[in-house]
Design an enzyme around this catalytic site. Structure first.
Site, PDB file in Angstrom:
ATOM      1  N   ARG A  87       0.858  -1.175   0.000  1.00  0.00           N
ATOM      2  CA  ARG A  87       0.000   0.000   0.000  1.00  0.00           C
ATOM      3  C   ARG A  87       0.901   1.233   0.000  1.00  0.00           C
ATOM      4  O   ARG A  87       2.115   1.141   0.203  1.00  0.00           O
ATOM      5  CB  ARG A  87      -0.997   0.010   1.164  1.00  0.00           C
ATOM      6  CG  ARG A  87      -0.677  -0.755   2.385  1.00  0.00           C
ATOM      7  CD  ARG A  87       0.412  -0.207   3.219  1.00  0.00           C
ATOM      8  NE  ARG A  87       0.204   1.193   3.545  1.00  0.00           N
ATOM      9  CZ  ARG A  87       1.171   2.034   3.758  1.00  0.00           C
ATOM     10  NH1 ARG A  87       2.431   1.646   3.678  1.00  0.00           N
ATOM     11  NH2 ARG A  87       0.916   3.283   4.064  1.00  0.00           N
ATOM     12  N   GLY A  88       0.287   2.368  -0.276  1.00  0.00           N
ATOM     13  CA  GLY A  88       1.059   3.587  -0.434  1.00  0.00           C
ATOM     14  C   GLY A  88       1.211   3.908  -1.907  1.00  0.00           C
ATOM     15  O   GLY A  88       1.406   3.014  -2.747  1.00  0.00           O
ATOM     16  N   ALA A  89       1.115   5.190  -2.229  1.00  0.00           N
ATOM     17  CA  ALA A  89       1.046   5.619  -3.631  1.00  0.00           C
ATOM     18  C   ALA A  89       2.190   5.085  -4.478  1.00  0.00           C
ATOM     19  O   ALA A  89       1.989   4.456  -5.520  1.00  0.00           O
ATOM     20  CB  ALA A  89       1.008   7.149  -3.692  1.00  0.00           C
ATOM     21  N   ARG A  96      -7.203  -0.428  -7.022  1.00  0.00           N
ATOM     22  CA  ARG A  96      -7.268   0.686  -6.068  1.00  0.00           C
ATOM     23  C   ARG A  96      -7.513   1.964  -6.864  1.00  0.00           C
ATOM     24  O   ARG A  96      -6.634   2.401  -7.618  1.00  0.00           O
ATOM     25  CB  ARG A  96      -5.960   0.838  -5.271  1.00  0.00           C
ATOM     26  CG  ARG A  96      -5.590  -0.281  -4.324  1.00  0.00           C
ATOM     27  CD  ARG A  96      -6.493  -0.419  -3.120  1.00  0.00           C
ATOM     28  NE  ARG A  96      -6.573   0.750  -2.275  1.00  0.00           N
ATOM     29  CZ  ARG A  96      -5.727   1.047  -1.301  1.00  0.00           C
ATOM     30  NH1 ARG A  96      -4.687   0.265  -1.059  1.00  0.00           N
ATOM     31  NH2 ARG A  96      -5.905   2.115  -0.554  1.00  0.00           N
ATOM     32  N   GLN A 107      -2.326   2.206  10.131  1.00  0.00           N
ATOM     33  CA  GLN A 107      -1.025   2.201   9.457  1.00  0.00           C
ATOM     34  C   GLN A 107       0.020   3.011  10.219  1.00  0.00           C
ATOM     35  O   GLN A 107       1.210   2.726  10.136  1.00  0.00           O
ATOM     36  CB  GLN A 107      -1.152   2.754   8.032  1.00  0.00           C
ATOM     37  CG  GLN A 107      -2.011   1.906   7.109  1.00  0.00           C
ATOM     38  CD  GLN A 107      -3.405   2.469   6.978  1.00  0.00           C
ATOM     39  OE1 GLN A 107      -3.986   2.939   7.965  1.00  0.00           O
ATOM     40  NE2 GLN A 107      -3.964   2.432   5.791  1.00  0.00           N
ATOM     41  N   ASP A 133      -1.916  10.430  -1.984  1.00  0.00           N
ATOM     42  CA  ASP A 133      -2.210   9.379  -2.949  1.00  0.00           C
ATOM     43  C   ASP A 133      -2.587   9.955  -4.311  1.00  0.00           C
ATOM     44  O   ASP A 133      -2.491   9.268  -5.323  1.00  0.00           O
ATOM     45  CB  ASP A 133      -3.335   8.485  -2.430  1.00  0.00           C
ATOM     46  CG  ASP A 133      -2.861   7.621  -1.281  1.00  0.00           C
ATOM     47  OD1 ASP A 133      -2.469   6.475  -1.539  1.00  0.00           O
ATOM     48  OD2 ASP A 133      -2.859   8.100  -0.138  1.00  0.00           O
ATOM     49  N   ASN A 176      -5.352  12.235   0.626  1.00  0.00           N
ATOM     50  CA  ASN A 176      -4.505  11.383   1.468  1.00  0.00           C
ATOM     51  C   ASN A 176      -5.413  10.572   2.384  1.00  0.00           C
ATOM     52  O   ASN A 176      -6.644  10.697   2.339  1.00  0.00           O
ATOM     53  CB  ASN A 176      -3.516  12.253   2.267  1.00  0.00           C
ATOM     54  CG  ASN A 176      -2.423  11.425   2.923  1.00  0.00           C
ATOM     55  OD1 ASN A 176      -1.775  10.615   2.259  1.00  0.00           O
ATOM     56  ND2 ASN A 176      -2.211  11.627   4.204  1.00  0.00           N
ATOM     57  N   LYS A 177      -4.821   9.760   3.223  1.00  0.00           N
ATOM     58  CA  LYS A 177      -5.588   8.887   4.106  1.00  0.00           C
ATOM     59  C   LYS A 177      -6.646   9.664   4.872  1.00  0.00           C
ATOM     60  O   LYS A 177      -6.437  10.792   5.297  1.00  0.00           O
ATOM     61  CB  LYS A 177      -4.627   8.193   5.077  1.00  0.00           C
ATOM     62  CG  LYS A 177      -5.286   7.230   6.048  1.00  0.00           C
ATOM     63  CD  LYS A 177      -6.089   6.147   5.333  1.00  0.00           C
ATOM     64  CE  LYS A 177      -5.247   5.307   4.395  1.00  0.00           C
ATOM     65  NZ  LYS A 177      -6.035   4.259   3.707  1.00  0.00           N
TER      66      LYS A 177
END
Length: 381
Positions: A54-56, A105, A218, A259, A269-270
């Site tokens: 996960r993560g851009a 995603r 996270q 992201d 973002n999150k």
């Protein structure tokens, strides 16, 4: 970055088999360090969708290797003799594989960027064998570029931390971050954490407030683990504590990842990032977004209206995973019959973002600032 003293990237080609891609399965962190082998496009899709990775930046790099997998599978599907493979069947398979990857995603723009970059590169090959070779090299280039960009983000962003340290006469610089935008979210170094690592390595006294980042935690599981591996002083806090810390002068700056960022400076973002930005603005605390240019969407102008926000399973809100008696267990938090809603991201408007930190330097969070940093994109603006 290092794990127990040994250097790792988050994704790499297996040393003994170039048809196998290896990843750190982040679902088990911080309690177990698990390396997973990916051998098919479907396994890559599952790894992205179910957040093994996960993560851009890492999502983009994984998609790049996924397209390499697609060339291998496409070739095998149309026949063992690569030079005699049907071009039409091969291209159809690549198209289907790219659709699967793109659907895994929706919010992170790096995924589409990597798939499109691979598609353009693969088209340059005249034979299936050439296309496989190009896809392999391009996937490696995407991963290497991500790591290099993040290292440069660390260089530029650490100057901000250093300036705060000098202003405070060397006293501790307290930094608040949200979710995980460290090396685990990219191929190496990270975005939001890269300046922190760079500053720490310079000998600057830093301390990081780590939001737990519900519902998947996270921050508590990944960011805290990363910082601990690098021996960076940090404290895990509940998501709702940040505003209180800011009101009492316990935060010098906020830095988050992204992201997807519009070319006008809106930052997705999150979930929960927007609330941190509001609290930072109310308390005159600078709020930075750190991101490689691969995360910038050069087509979208209004992030709140246009950026697709992923809605994930309600189960992530209702249940939590943790270590109990040496085993990772799943625990129900809510009344079993209570419904839950789970938006994965929110969008922070550009007006709340002090500056954006990229691999090329630091710019204002607006159309002019971003396009001045990337003048080759002005035709799109």
């Amino acid at each position: 970055m290092k794990v127990n003293g040994e250097h790792f990237r988050t994704i790499w080609v297996k040393e003994t088999d170039s048809k196998v891609i290896q990843i750190i399965d982040q679902r088990y962190l911080p309690h177990q360090f698990v390396i997973e082998d990916l051998t098919t496009v479907d396994e890559v899709v599952t790894a992205v969708k179910d957040m093994h990775v996960r993560g851009a930046g890492l999502i983009g790099a994984t998609a790049g290797f996924g397209m390499y997998m697609a060339t291998l599978e496409g070739a095998a599907l149309v026949g063992a003799a690569l030079e005699g493979a049907s071009a039409t069947s091969f291209e159809k398979y690549l198209s289907k594989a790219s659709e699967k990857l793109l659907a895994s995603r929706p919010t992170a723009v790096n995924l589409a960027w990597a798939v499109e970059k691979q598609q353009a590169a693969i088209r340059q090959g005249s034979t299936v064998a050439e296309k496989i070779d190009i896809a392999f090299k391009t996937a490696q280039e995407i991963a290497d570029s991500d790591a290099n960009c993040c290292q440069q983000i660390g260089h530029h962003g650490s100057q901000i931390i250093e300036a705060i340290s000098q202003k405070k006469a060397g006293e501790t610089v307290n930094i608040l971050t949200h979710c995980n935008a460290g090396w685990l979210a990219f191929v190496d170094h990270g975005s939001a954490l890269s300046p922190i690592y760079a500053a720490f390595d310079k000998g600057i006294d830093v301390h990081v407030w780590v939001d737990e980042t519900r519902p998947r935690n996270q921050g508590a599981s990944l960011t805290a683990w990363e910082l601990g591996q690098h021996q960076v002083p940090h404290t895990v806090i509940a998501d709702n504590v940040g505003g209180h810390l800011m009101q009492h002068g316990m935060v010098d700056m906020v830095i988050v990842g992204s992201d997807r960022t519009t070319y006008t400076g809106d930052v997705a973002n999150k979930i929960g990032t927007y609330l941190k930005a509001l609290a930072a603005r109310d308390n005159d605390i600078p709020f930075y977004a750190a991101l490689p240019s691969s995360t910038i969407d050069w087509e979208m102008e209004d992030g709140v209206k246009e950026i697709p926000i992923e809605e994930r399973s309600a189960e992530e809100v209702k249940y939590i995973h943790g270590l109990h008696d040496g085993e990772i267990k799943k625990v129900l938090l809510t009344p079993e019959q209570s419904p839950a809603m789970n938006f994965g991201f929110d969008t922070t408007p550009a007006r709340l973002v002090t500056n954006i930190i990229t691999e090329r330097g630091i710019c204002t969070a607006d159309k002019n600032g971003i396009l001045d940093m990337f003048p080759e994109k002005k035709a799109n603006g």
